[in-house]
Design an enzyme around this catalytic site. Sequence first.
Site, PDB file in Angstrom:
ATOM      1  N   ARG A  62      37.865  57.655  34.157  1.00 41.75           N
ATOM      2  CA  ARG A  62      37.873  58.534  33.099  1.00 41.75           C
ATOM      3  C   ARG A  62      36.483  59.622  33.081  1.00 41.75           C
ATOM      4  O   ARG A  62      35.566  59.209  32.807  1.00 41.75           O
ATOM      5  CB  ARG A  62      37.749  57.547  31.729  1.00 41.75           C
ATOM      6  CG  ARG A  62      39.161  56.803  31.465  1.00 41.75           C
ATOM      7  CD  ARG A  62      39.360  56.573  29.739  1.00 41.75           C
ATOM      8  NE  ARG A  62      39.866  57.646  29.291  1.00 41.75           N
ATOM      9  CZ  ARG A  62      40.228  57.521  27.909  1.00 41.75           C
ATOM     10  NH1 ARG A  62      39.975  56.379  27.127  1.00 41.75           N
ATOM     11  NH2 ARG A  62      40.890  58.477  27.385  1.00 41.75           N
ATOM     12  N   CYS A 130      40.782  57.737  15.400  1.00 38.80           N
ATOM     13  CA  CYS A 130      40.914  57.024  16.685  1.00 38.80           C
ATOM     14  C   CYS A 130      40.334  55.596  16.416  1.00 38.80           C
ATOM     15  O   CYS A 130      40.350  55.137  15.354  1.00 38.80           O
ATOM     16  CB  CYS A 130      40.247  57.747  17.870  1.00 38.80           C
ATOM     17  SG  CYS A 130      40.720  57.215  19.535  1.00 38.80           S
ATOM     18  N   ASP A 199      32.629  60.588  22.685  1.00 40.95           N
ATOM     19  CA  ASP A 199      32.455  60.089  24.034  1.00 40.95           C
ATOM     20  C   ASP A 199      31.569  60.790  24.735  1.00 40.95           C
ATOM     21  O   ASP A 199      31.067  60.242  25.668  1.00 40.95           O
ATOM     22  CB  ASP A 199      33.972  60.610  24.574  1.00 40.95           C
ATOM     23  CG  ASP A 199      35.048  59.468  24.008  1.00 40.95           C
ATOM     24  OD1 ASP A 199      35.181  58.480  24.783  1.00 40.95           O
ATOM     25  OD2 ASP A 199      35.614  59.945  22.972  1.00 40.95           O
ATOM     26  N   LYS A 235      25.323  58.308  25.270  1.00 38.18           N
ATOM     27  CA  LYS A 235      26.610  59.129  25.471  1.00 38.18           C
ATOM     28  C   LYS A 235      26.117  60.675  25.860  1.00 38.18           C
ATOM     29  O   LYS A 235      27.108  61.406  25.731  1.00 38.18           O
ATOM     30  CB  LYS A 235      27.162  59.284  24.049  1.00 38.18           C
ATOM     31  CG  LYS A 235      27.647  57.772  23.496  1.00 38.18           C
ATOM     32  CD  LYS A 235      29.269  57.550  23.637  1.00 38.18           C
ATOM     33  CE  LYS A 235      29.499  55.905  23.458  1.00 38.18           C
ATOM     34  NZ  LYS A 235      30.019  55.787  22.165  1.00 38.18           N
TER      35      LYS A 235
HETATM   36  C1  RUB Z   1      38.561  56.404  22.052  1.00 36.61           C
HETATM   37  C2  RUB Z   1      37.574  57.464  21.350  1.00 36.61           C
HETATM   38  C3  RUB Z   1      36.084  56.945  20.684  1.00 36.61           C
HETATM   39  C4  RUB Z   1      34.913  56.860  21.427  1.00 36.61           C
HETATM   40  C5  RUB Z   1      33.865  56.127  21.293  1.00 36.61           C
HETATM   41  O1  RUB Z   1      39.447  57.264  22.794  1.00 36.61           O
HETATM   42  O2  RUB Z   1      37.585  58.622  21.377  1.00 36.61           O
HETATM   43  O3  RUB Z   1      35.952  57.675  19.307  1.00 36.61           O
HETATM   44  O4  RUB Z   1      35.425  56.716  22.916  1.00 36.61           O
HETATM   45  O5  RUB Z   1      34.164  54.822  21.169  1.00 36.61           O
HETATM   46  P1  RUB Z   1      40.124  56.417  23.758  1.00 36.61           P
HETATM   47  P2  RUB Z   1      33.072  53.685  21.301  1.00 36.61           P
HETATM   48  O6  RUB Z   1      40.902  55.619  23.063  1.00 36.61           O
HETATM   49  O7  RUB Z   1      41.032  57.699  24.571  1.00 36.61           O
HETATM   50  O8  RUB Z   1      39.116  55.796  24.677  1.00 36.61           O
HETATM   51  O9  RUB Z   1      32.328  53.716  20.049  1.00 36.61           O
HETATM   52  O10 RUB Z   1      34.062  52.173  21.574  1.00 36.61           O
HETATM   53  O11 RUB Z   1      32.235  54.104  22.462  1.00 36.61           O
END
Ligand code: RUB
Length: 306
Positions: A62, A130, A199, A235
Site C-alpha cells: 500500500r 471510513c 493515512d 503518520k
Molecule cells: C482506512 C483509512 C483510515 C486510516 C487510519 O482506509 O483511511 O482512516 O487508515 O486508520 P483503508 P488507523 O480501509 O483503505 O485502509 O487509525 O487504523 O491507522
Amino acid sequence: MLSRKVEKTCGEIKSLKIQGARKVAQAAVEAMALQAKESDAKSLEAFRSDLLVAADALANARPTEPMLQNSLRFLFAEMQKRKPKGVGEARKAIADEEKILLKKFEENAGKIAEFGAKELPIDARILIHCHSHTLMGILKRAQEMGKAPKVTCTETRPLYQGRISAKELAGAGVDVTLVVDSAAKSMMGKTDLVLVGADSITSTGDLVNKIGTAGIATIAKESDVRFFSCAELYKFDPLTIWGRMTEMEERDAQEIADPKEMKGVKILNYAFDRTDAKYITGYITEKGVVTPQGFVAMAMKEFGLE
Ligand code: RUB
C-alpha cells in the site's frame, strides 16, 4: 528469499483484509521480524539484503502509508545502529526492536484515545468517515467516560469500511447511524464535529485519508463545524519535505463496478484524497491536540529533522 509470512501479509494488505494505517504497519513489522527470524542468510550482507527485499514488498503493498514505510525504515535503522557483528546479533536486534515498536504503537493509540475523548463535548453529534482503529479507540473511550457520543458513519464506498465502524460502535453501545457518502452535506447541520483517521500527513500539514475526506472537510468548513483527524506522529511523510507528492493509491476498477458491464466507460478508483491544512481544526496526537503546523513541528522533532 521472501518468507511465506511476508507474501501472505502483502496479499492481506493489498486485499484490505488488513486495513487501516496502524494495523497495516503493525502487520508489516511482524512480517519483517519473521523474515529476520526465518532468513537462512549466512552473512550480514545477505541478511540485510533479505530484509530490504521484504521491506520493499511490504512497503509497496500500500504505497499511501507512511506509517508502514516509517516503521520498516525505523526497524532497519535501529538494527544498523547496534552495529551487529553477525547474523545472530542482527536477528536479535530486529526481534527486540519489533517488541519496542509494537508496544509504542499500542501506547500511542491509548494516549490518542484519552486526548481525543477529553476533547469531545458531552452528547456531541459526530460525523465520521471510513474505519480507523485510532478513531474507534477515541469514541469507545468517550463512551466509557459517559460522554454518550452520537455518531453518524458514512458507508464509505466502494468497500464500505463505514459499515465496519458502525457495527463496531454499536457493539460498544454507542448511538450510531449509517448514511450514504453523499449525505455528508445534509448531515452537517446536525453535526457538532467531524472526526476522521489519517493515512499520511504532509510537510505542509495536509491530510491524506480515505477518498471523500476532503469533500467532507470542505463542507465542514463552510458550515463552521470543527474538523479533527487523529494521527500518531508516525503518520508523517518525511519525504514530502523534499517536495515529493504523497502517492495516491489507485485500486482495481472492479471495486466500483464490473468493467464488463460498463462498456466504453473508464473507471477511476482512487483510495485516498488530500485535505488542505486550512480545513483542519486540529490533529489528535499522542502528545495532545495540535494544529496542522504543530503536528509538522512535532513530527520533524520526532524524526530528528529539525
Ligand atoms: C482506512 C483509512 C483510515 C486510516 C487510519 O482506509 O483511511 O482512516 O487508515 O486508520 P483503508 P488507523 O480501509 O483503505 O485502509 O487509525 O487504523 O491507522
